[in-house]
Motif scaffolding. Structure first.
Motif, PDB file in Angstrom:
ATOM      1  N   ARG A   1       6.484   0.964   6.629  1.00 47.52           N
ATOM      2  CA  ARG A   1       5.553   1.171   7.729  1.00 47.52           C
ATOM      3  C   ARG A   1       5.071   2.611   7.759  1.00 47.52           C
ATOM      4  O   ARG A   1       5.869   3.531   7.877  1.00 47.52           O
ATOM      5  CB  ARG A   1       6.230   0.823   9.063  1.00 47.52           C
ATOM      6  CG  ARG A   1       6.342  -0.676   9.302  1.00 47.52           C
ATOM      7  CD  ARG A   1       7.240  -0.951  10.474  1.00 47.52           C
ATOM      8  NE  ARG A   1       8.651  -0.728  10.144  1.00 47.52           N
ATOM      9  CZ  ARG A   1       9.604  -0.499  11.041  1.00 47.52           C
ATOM     10  NH1 ARG A   1       9.303  -0.414  12.311  1.00 47.52           N
ATOM     11  NH2 ARG A   1      10.856  -0.328  10.667  1.00 47.52           N
ATOM     12  N   THR A   2       3.754   2.764   7.654  1.00 41.36           N
ATOM     13  CA  THR A   2       3.175   4.106   7.754  1.00 41.36           C
ATOM     14  C   THR A   2       2.519   4.241   9.125  1.00 41.36           C
ATOM     15  O   THR A   2       2.433   3.261   9.884  1.00 41.36           O
ATOM     16  CB  THR A   2       2.113   4.327   6.664  1.00 41.36           C
ATOM     17  OG1 THR A   2       1.086   3.358   6.857  1.00 41.36           O
ATOM     18  CG2 THR A   2       2.710   4.160   5.267  1.00 41.36           C
ATOM     19  N   SER A   5       0.262   1.645  10.629  1.00 37.28           N
ATOM     20  CA  SER A   5       0.795   0.397  11.179  1.00 37.28           C
ATOM     21  C   SER A   5       0.971   0.478  12.699  1.00 37.28           C
ATOM     22  O   SER A   5       1.197  -0.536  13.358  1.00 37.28           O
ATOM     23  CB  SER A   5       2.138   0.066  10.529  1.00 37.28           C
ATOM     24  OG  SER A   5       3.130   0.983  10.982  1.00 37.28           O
ATOM     25  N   SER A 168       7.243   4.248  12.691  1.00 34.96           N
ATOM     26  CA  SER A 168       6.822   4.335  11.284  1.00 34.96           C
ATOM     27  C   SER A 168       7.328   5.637  10.705  1.00 34.96           C
ATOM     28  O   SER A 168       7.756   6.530  11.430  1.00 34.96           O
ATOM     29  CB  SER A 168       5.297   4.295  11.177  1.00 34.96           C
ATOM     30  OG  SER A 168       4.765   5.600  11.307  1.00 34.96           O
TER      31      SER A 168
END
Ligand code: 3PG
Length: 402
Positions: A1-2, A5, A168
Motif C-alpha cells: 500500500r502506497t 491507496s 500506507s
C-alpha cells in the motif's frame, strides 16, 4: 500500500511516522540526513493539501520527558527544509498535541514531541502499546509509515498505530526497500560487504546470513580485534568480545569452506590511550603489544596498508554494502581508514550502499556528499536486519513483507 491507496488527502489529518532520530551535539543537529530523507513524503502530503502531523522518536529517553531528547530543534530544521513553518507540540498525546493538530490548515505541518517520552511507545506489553497507539490514532484520519530506520521495532507508533487507521508506507520506505532488494535478490558480482563498528555481537546475524551470499567480507572497526584475537593475536586494550571468540572462529572456518574471502586488517593504528591527542603508531596486526605502549596500547583505526587493500577490493566490486566506521572517525588521527573506505565506495563502477546512522554520519562529517554514493540508507539496525532476512514488524503490518 502506497500513499495513493489512501485516496484524496486534501483536508484530512495524516499522521506520518518518520525516523527523525538525528545526532545532536549541545542541542545542535550535526547530521540532518534523516530529516532530508523525510522530505519527499512530507512534500507530497503538503502538496496534496493534507494536514500533516509528524511523529518520531529521538534517542532513548527512559519513558519520561527529558529536555535533552526534545524534538524542538528538529521542528525548526524541518521547517527550514520544507520552506514553511512547522508547529511544534510540547507533548505527544496531551492537550498541546490535540490543540496543534486541531489548529492545522490544509497543507500545514506539525511535529509532536518525542514519542519515547511516553513509556507505552516501547512497552513490552501489547495492551500498553495498543492504548498509546489509540491515543495517537485519535489525532488523525490516516497514517503513513515512513520511518524506515525504525521498522525493525515492534513499537506503538510503528506497529499498532498502523492497525488503527487507513495506513500506507511512504516514499522513503519504498526507496530504501528498492535498493535493499537489489542487495538480497541478485546482486551484481563481485559483491563485497564491509563491516565495522564496535561490536561483533551486533553483526552476528548479518555475518552468518551474508557469508554464503558474498564474494568478500572486509572487517574493520572495533569488532576487528575479536577477529584478530580469534586468530591468536594479542590486542592490548583494544575492544574485545571474549565471549564471541568461538563464534568468530566458526565464521573463519565457514568462509574457508565456502571460498569466501574474509579480509582482515594486516596493520593497525595503535594509540597510547583514547583521545584526540593520544600518541599513536602504525603496527602490524599481530604486533599490537610490541609498540612502545605495550599491553596498554589500543587499536583505534585500521592501518594504511589495510585501508589500501580494502579500497582495492571495493574498487574491483560491482556491488558494495558498507555498515560501520573503520575506526574512531570522530577523532582526526583515527579517521583515515573510514575516509579511504568511503572514497573507494564513491569510485566503484556499480552500486554502493552505505547503511546505518553512524556510517551515514561518518561520510557526511568527512566531507562526502550523498550524491557520491548509490544510496545512503537511513536505517542502521533496520537495514542490517533486512539483509539478515529477518521479518520486520513495521513492514509486515503494512503488507510490505510477505
Ligand atoms: C536508529 O537510530 O537506528 C533508529 O532511529 C532506531 O533507534 P533505536 O535503535 O533506538 O530503536
Amino acid at each position: 500500500r502506497t500513499i495513493d491507496s489512501l485516496g484524496p488527502l486534501a483536508g484530512r489529518k495524516v499522521i506520518v511516522r518518520c525516523d527523525l532520530n538525528v545526532p545532536l551535539k549541545d542541542g545542535r543537529i550535526t547530521d540532518d540526513g534523516r530529516i532530508r530523507a523525510s522530505l519527499p513524503t512530507l512534500g507530497a502530503l503538503v502538496g496534496a493539501g493534507a494536514r500533516v502531523i509528524v511523529i518520531s522518536h529521538l534517542g532513548r529517553p527512559d519513558g519520561t520527558p527529558d529536555p535533552k531528547y526534545s524534538l524542538a530543534p528538529v521542528a525548526q530544521r524541518l521547517g527550514e527544509l520544507l520552506g514553511q513553518s512547522v508547529a511544534f507540540a510540547e507533548d505527544t498525546v496531551g492537550s498541546s498535541a490535540a490543540e496543534v493538530a486541531a489548529g492545522l490548515a490544509d497543507g500545514q505541518v506539525a511535529l509532536l514531541e518525542n514519542l519515547r517520552f511516553d513509556a507505552r511507545e516501547t512497552s513490552k506489553s501489547d495492551a500498553d502499546r495498543r492504548e498509546f497507539a489509540a491515543q495517537l490514532a485519535a489525532l488523525g484520519d490516516a497514517f503513513v509509515s515512513d520511518g524506515f530506520g525504525v521498522v525493525h521495532r515492534k513499537q506503538a507508533s510503528v506497529y499498532e498505530l498502523a492497525e488503527l487507521l487507513p495506513s500506507s508506507a511512504g516514499a522513503l520506505i519504498a526507496t530504501e526497500l528498492a535498493v535493499l532488494y537489489k542487495l538480497t535478490a541478485t546482486p551484481t558480482r563481485p559483491y563485497t560487504v564491509v563491516l565495522g563498528g564496535s561490536k561483533v555481537s551486533d553483526k552476528l546475524g548479518v555475518i552468518a546470513h551474508l557469508l554464503p551470499r558474498v564474494d568478500s567480507l572486509l572487517i574493520g572497526g572495533g569488532m576487528l580485534f575479536t577477529f584478530l584475537a580469534a586468530l591468536g593475536h594479542k590486542v592490548g586494550e583494544s575492544l574485545l568480545e571474549e565471549d564471541q571468540l568461538d563464534v568468530v572462529r566458526g565464521y573463519l572456518d565457514e568462509a574457508e569452506r565456502l571460498g569466501v574471502e574474509i579480509v582482515l586488517p594486516t596493520d593497525i593504528v595503535v594509540a597510547s590511550r583514547f583521545g584526540p591527542d593520544a600518541e599513536h603508531i602504525v603496527a602490524p596486526a599481530d604486533g599490537i603489544e610490541n609498540t612502545p605502549f605495550g599491553a596498554s596500547g589500543l587499536g583505534l583505526d585500521i592501518g594504511p596498508d589495510t585501508a589500501a587493500r580494502f579500497a582495492e577490493v571495493i574498487r574491483a566490486s560491482k556491488t558494495v554494502f558498507w555498515n560501520g566506521p573503520m575506526g574512531v572517525f570522530e577523532l582526526a588521527p583515527f579517521a583515515a581508514g573510514t575516509k579511504t573506505v568511503a572514497e573507494a565506495l564513491t569510485e566503484i563502477d556499480g552500486l554502493s550502499v552505505v547503511g546505518g546512522g553512524d556510517s551515514a554520519a561518518a561520510v557526511r562529517v568527512l566531507g562526502f556528499t550523498d550524491e557520491q554514493f548509490g544510496h545512503i540508507s537511513t536505517g542502521g539496525g533496520a537495514s542490517l536486519e533486512f539483509l539478515e532476512g529477518k521479518r520486520l514488524p513495521g513492514l509486515e503490518i503494512l503488507g510490505w513483507q510477505a
